[in-house]
Design an enzyme around this catalytic site. Structure first.
Site, PDB file in Angstrom:
ATOM      1  N   THR A 138       0.809  -1.220   0.000  1.00 37.90           N
ATOM      2  CA  THR A 138       0.000   0.000   0.000  1.00 37.90           C
ATOM      3  C   THR A 138       0.845   1.273   0.000  1.00 37.90           C
ATOM      4  OG1 THR A 138      -1.476   1.272   1.451  1.00 37.90           O
ATOM      5  CG2 THR A 138      -0.137  -0.372   2.514  1.00 37.90           C
ATOM      6  N   ASP A 139       0.259   2.356  -0.497  1.00 31.83           N
ATOM      7  CA  ASP A 139       0.948   3.652  -0.440  1.00 31.83           C
ATOM      8  C   ASP A 139       1.132   4.133   1.005  1.00 31.83           C
ATOM      9  OD1 ASP A 139      -1.743   4.280   0.083  1.00 31.83           O
ATOM     10  OD2 ASP A 139      -1.910   5.800  -1.488  1.00 31.83           O
ATOM     11  N   GLU A 140       0.336   3.562   1.935  1.00 29.89           N
ATOM     12  CA  GLU A 140       0.369   4.061   3.319  1.00 29.89           C
ATOM     13  C   GLU A 140       1.713   3.808   4.002  1.00 29.89           C
ATOM     14  OE1 GLU A 140      -3.273   3.552   5.534  1.00 29.89           O
ATOM     15  OE2 GLU A 140      -4.427   3.351   3.684  1.00 29.89           O
ATOM     16  N   TYR A 171      -1.598  -0.206  11.154  1.00 26.58           N
ATOM     17  CA  TYR A 171      -1.805  -0.916   9.885  1.00 26.58           C
ATOM     18  C   TYR A 171      -0.629  -0.672   8.937  1.00 26.58           C
ATOM     19  CZ  TYR A 171      -3.322  -1.427   5.014  1.00 26.58           C
ATOM     20  OH  TYR A 171      -3.360  -1.743   3.667  1.00 26.58           O
ATOM     21  N   LYS A 197       2.253  -3.275   7.439  1.00 20.41           N
ATOM     22  CA  LYS A 197       2.485  -3.494   6.007  1.00 20.41           C
ATOM     23  C   LYS A 197       3.940  -3.147   5.646  1.00 20.41           C
ATOM     24  CE  LYS A 197      -0.064  -4.574   3.138  1.00 20.41           C
ATOM     25  NZ  LYS A 197      -0.536  -5.889   2.618  1.00 20.41           N
TER      26      LYS A 197
HETATM   27  P1  NAD Z   1      -9.925  -7.022   2.862  1.00 25.17           P
HETATM   28  O1  NAD Z   1      -9.855  -6.711   4.316  1.00 25.17           O
HETATM   29  O2  NAD Z   1     -11.197  -6.743   2.109  1.00 25.17           O
HETATM   30  O3  NAD Z   1      -9.628  -8.583   2.645  1.00 25.17           O
HETATM   31  C1  NAD Z   1      -8.622  -9.273   3.320  1.00 25.17           C
HETATM   32  C2  NAD Z   1      -8.809 -10.768   3.097  1.00 25.17           C
HETATM   33  O4  NAD Z   1      -7.734 -11.467   3.730  1.00 25.17           O
HETATM   34  C3  NAD Z   1     -10.118 -11.312   3.690  1.00 25.17           C
HETATM   35  O5  NAD Z   1     -10.736 -12.184   2.775  1.00 25.17           O
HETATM   36  C4  NAD Z   1      -9.644 -12.064   4.930  1.00 25.17           C
HETATM   37  O6  NAD Z   1     -10.497 -13.155   5.278  1.00 25.17           O
HETATM   38  C5  NAD Z   1      -8.263 -12.535   4.504  1.00 25.17           C
HETATM   39  N1  NAD Z   1      -7.360 -12.753   5.648  1.00 25.17           N
HETATM   40  C6  NAD Z   1      -7.126 -11.910   6.681  1.00 25.17           C
HETATM   41  N2  NAD Z   1      -6.239 -12.466   7.545  1.00 25.17           N
HETATM   42  C7  NAD Z   1      -5.899 -13.665   7.017  1.00 25.17           C
HETATM   43  C8  NAD Z   1      -4.991 -14.689   7.423  1.00 25.17           C
HETATM   44  N3  NAD Z   1      -4.295 -14.578   8.554  1.00 25.17           N
HETATM   45  N4  NAD Z   1      -4.853 -15.777   6.629  1.00 25.17           N
HETATM   46  C9  NAD Z   1      -5.587 -15.903   5.481  1.00 25.17           C
HETATM   47  N5  NAD Z   1      -6.455 -14.973   5.065  1.00 25.17           N
HETATM   48  C10 NAD Z   1      -6.599 -13.860   5.821  1.00 25.17           C
HETATM   49  O7  NAD Z   1      -8.683  -6.291   2.203  1.00 25.17           O
HETATM   50  P2  NAD Z   1      -8.526  -5.618   0.757  1.00 25.17           P
HETATM   51  O8  NAD Z   1      -9.007  -4.229   0.835  1.00 25.17           O
HETATM   52  O9  NAD Z   1      -9.055  -6.534  -0.282  1.00 25.17           O
HETATM   53  O10 NAD Z   1      -6.927  -5.559   0.665  1.00 25.17           O
HETATM   54  C11 NAD Z   1      -6.188  -6.654   0.131  1.00 25.17           C
HETATM   55  C12 NAD Z   1      -4.711  -6.333   0.159  1.00 25.17           C
HETATM   56  O11 NAD Z   1      -4.467  -5.147  -0.594  1.00 25.17           O
HETATM   57  C13 NAD Z   1      -4.171  -6.064   1.557  1.00 25.17           C
HETATM   58  O12 NAD Z   1      -2.890  -6.648   1.648  1.00 25.17           O
HETATM   59  C14 NAD Z   1      -4.089  -4.555   1.638  1.00 25.17           C
HETATM   60  O13 NAD Z   1      -3.063  -4.145   2.511  1.00 25.17           O
HETATM   61  C15 NAD Z   1      -3.765  -4.208   0.198  1.00 25.17           C
HETATM   62  N6  NAD Z   1      -4.202  -2.865  -0.242  1.00 25.17           N
HETATM   63  C16 NAD Z   1      -5.494  -2.459  -0.048  1.00 25.17           C
HETATM   64  C17 NAD Z   1      -5.899  -1.218  -0.511  1.00 25.17           C
HETATM   65  C18 NAD Z   1      -7.334  -0.746  -0.353  1.00 25.17           C
HETATM   66  O14 NAD Z   1      -7.631   0.397  -0.709  1.00 25.17           O
HETATM   67  N7  NAD Z   1      -8.256  -1.569   0.123  1.00 25.17           N
HETATM   68  C19 NAD Z   1      -4.978  -0.381  -1.156  1.00 25.17           C
HETATM   69  C20 NAD Z   1      -3.650  -0.827  -1.350  1.00 25.17           C
HETATM   70  C21 NAD Z   1      -3.288  -2.078  -0.888  1.00 25.17           C
HETATM   71  P1  TYD Z   2     -10.493   4.480   4.638  1.00 26.74           P
HETATM   72  O1  TYD Z   2     -11.506   4.046   3.628  1.00 26.74           O
HETATM   73  O2  TYD Z   2     -10.563   3.917   6.021  1.00 26.74           O
HETATM   74  O3  TYD Z   2      -9.062   4.236   3.971  1.00 26.74           O
HETATM   75  P2  TYD Z   2      -7.583   4.684   4.486  1.00 26.74           P
HETATM   76  O4  TYD Z   2      -7.674   5.183   5.871  1.00 26.74           O
HETATM   77  O5  TYD Z   2      -6.836   3.393   4.418  1.00 26.74           O
HETATM   78  O6  TYD Z   2      -7.124   5.710   3.507  1.00 26.74           O
HETATM   79  O7  TYD Z   2     -10.575   6.064   4.773  1.00 26.74           O
HETATM   80  C1  TYD Z   2     -10.379   6.910   3.649  1.00 26.74           C
HETATM   81  C2  TYD Z   2     -10.406   8.345   4.150  1.00 26.74           C
HETATM   82  O8  TYD Z   2     -11.731   8.642   4.634  1.00 26.74           O
HETATM   83  C3  TYD Z   2      -9.484   8.598   5.321  1.00 26.74           C
HETATM   84  O9  TYD Z   2      -8.924   9.905   5.190  1.00 26.74           O
HETATM   85  C4  TYD Z   2     -10.382   8.540   6.538  1.00 26.74           C
HETATM   86  C5  TYD Z   2     -11.711   9.041   6.002  1.00 26.74           C
HETATM   87  N1  TYD Z   2     -12.916   8.476   6.649  1.00 26.74           N
HETATM   88  C6  TYD Z   2     -13.898   9.340   7.167  1.00 26.74           C
HETATM   89  O10 TYD Z   2     -13.793  10.571   7.098  1.00 26.74           O
HETATM   90  N2  TYD Z   2     -15.001   8.774   7.748  1.00 26.74           N
HETATM   91  C7  TYD Z   2     -15.171   7.422   7.859  1.00 26.74           C
HETATM   92  O11 TYD Z   2     -16.190   6.955   8.428  1.00 26.74           O
HETATM   93  C8  TYD Z   2     -14.149   6.561   7.308  1.00 26.74           C
HETATM   94  C9  TYD Z   2     -14.277   5.059   7.397  1.00 26.74           C
HETATM   95  C10 TYD Z   2     -13.052   7.143   6.703  1.00 26.74           C
END
Ligand code: NAD
Ligand code: TYD
Length: 337
Positions: free
Chosen positions: A123-125, A149, A153
């Site tokens: 992630t960019d975070e 988090y 990562k």
């Molecule tokens: P999500 O929370 O929707 O899904 C996570 C999945 O992993 C779930 O199906 C969960 O059951 C499974 N899981 C969790 N712990 C586990 C374990 N110990 N063993 C096996 N399975 C397990 O997450 P997402 O939003 O789909 O993100 C997926 C990946 O992409 C993550 O690694 C996250 O850091 C990365 N990512 C997410 C975003 C975003 O905007 N959502 C952006 C950049 C990177």
């Molecule tokens: P989020 O979807 O939790 O992603 P991330 O924190 O990983 O970027 O949040 C996106 C942005 O929205 C973040 O700046 C926090 C804000 N946010 C709110 O203002 N209200 C909310 O209820 C949530 C869940 C997020």
């Protein structure tokens, strides 16, 4: 025919990636997922019966299981993670267990099995927070994570890097910006605001609502991961992003506009502790080397996403009512976290 072990394939992005592999490529897929609160079998209902797809319920920290699954696969694409910043602020320990320890267990198993490609989805975070006038994050930007988090990562990224440097393991790291699209768990900004607006509940905006995220449609992210899997150079990091910076409040207002709901639903609430101000990704490297770039216009992608939540009430109502966790309990007869 090649077989790919996908971890976390029942989550938001993993399920999009698995669907893409089954529908658009010839790869076979083994999906290892623990089905935590964020994992939902319904996310893959449409391809679950495919001959090239196999689901295994289990945790990535289970060394015996992952050793068995890594034997005979050509590549690993690692999505499994605890992914929500607010939950990590409440309790960091599951983030360390899954994101840090789990990644190392998976790396060890993949190396022992001689897996040819290991793509770590990050992630960019991990880069921390930008000020208003700062240039976007590059792959060479030092890591400076601010939430538990992001720190977990970043820890996993460092372990993946170490596997390349120490053992010459063919690893690749992708770092992507904020995703949106269908099947996103309703704790994240866009689905949460959409569902609250549909239900006439307040929309809780943290702080002044002017934090900036760089948004990418989930299919674009998954195509980027596929490009890195197939064409990326081992040992390299590739930034992926939407080149689409938006303030949170702008997105919330757009959702209300799309749904025809009043702005009075917006409620400013206390800020998130350690809330990163701005993320933005420089994606020249992946464009230049792999020819990938994001394709979805933000307004069009957001309208599609909001429409999906309107059309899939049952999907999110079951999550909100906890019904789908009940289903797993009956199906697997064990305690879920
Ligand atoms: P999500 O929370 O929707 O899904 C996570 C999945 O992993 C779930 O199906 C969960 O059951 C499974 N899981 C969790 N712990 C586990 C374990 N110990 N063993 C096996 N399975 C397990 O997450 P997402 O939003 O789909 O993100 C997926 C990946 O992409 C993550 O690694 C996250 O850091 C990365 N990512 C997410 C975003 C975003 O905007 N959502 C952006 C950049 C990177
Ligand atoms: P989020 O979807 O939790 O992603 P991330 O924190 O990983 O970027 O949040 C996106 C942005 O929205 C973040 O700046 C926090 C804000 N946010 C709110 O203002 N209200 C909310 O209820 C949530 C869940 C997020």
């Amino acid at each position: 025919m090649k077989t790919i072990l996908v971890t976390g394939g029942c989550g938001f992005i993993g399920s999009c990636f698995v669907r893409m592999l089954i529908r658009e490529t010839g790869y076979s897929v083994v999906n290892l997922d623990a089905l935590t609160y964020a994992g939902n079998l319904a996310n893959l209902d449409d391809i679950a019966g495919d001959r090239r797809y196999r689901f295994v319920r289990g945790r990535i920290e289970d060394a015996g299981l992952v050793a068995e699954l890594c034997r005979g696969v050509d590549a690993v694409v690692h999505f499994a993670a605890e992914s929500h910043v607010d939950r990590s602020i409440e309790d960091a320990s599951p983030f360390v267990t899954t994101n840090v320890l789990g990644t190392q267990v998976l790396l060890d198993a993949a190396r022992a099995a001689g897996v040819q490609r290991f793509v770590h989805v990050s992630t960019d975070e991990v880069y921390g927070s930008l000020g208003q006038g700062d240039p976007p994050f590059e792959e060479t930007t030092p890591l400076a994570p601010n939430s538990p988090y992001a720190a977990s990562k970043a820890g996993s990224d460092m372990l993946v890097r170490a596997a390349w440097k120490t053992y010459g393991m063919p690893v690749l790291i992708t770092r992507c910006s904020n995703n949106y699209g269908p099947y996103q768990f309703p704790e994240k900004l866009i689905p949460l605001m959409t569902i609250n607006a549909l239900e006439g509940r307040p929309l809780p905006v943290y702080g002044d609502g002017r934090n900036v995220r760089d948004w990418i449609f989930v299919d674009d992210h998954c195509r980027g991961i596929l490009a890195v899997l197939e064409k990326g150079r081992p040992g390299e990091v590739y930034n992926l992003g939407g080149e689409c910076e938006k303030e949170n409040i702008e997105i919330v207002r757009l959702i209300l506009e799309i749904l025809g709901k009043p702005e009075e639903l917006i409620q400013y609430v206390d800020d998130r502790p350690g809330h990163d101000r701005r993320y933005a990704m420089a994606i020249e490297k992946v464009k230049r080397e792999l020819g990938w770039s994001p394709a979805t216009d933000f307004r069009a992608g957001l309208e599609r996403t909001v429409q999906w939540y309107c059309d899939h009430r049952q999907w999110w109502e079951q999550i909100l009512s906890g019904e789908y966790m009940e289903f797993y309990r009956r199906q697997y007869g064990e305690r879920l976290q």
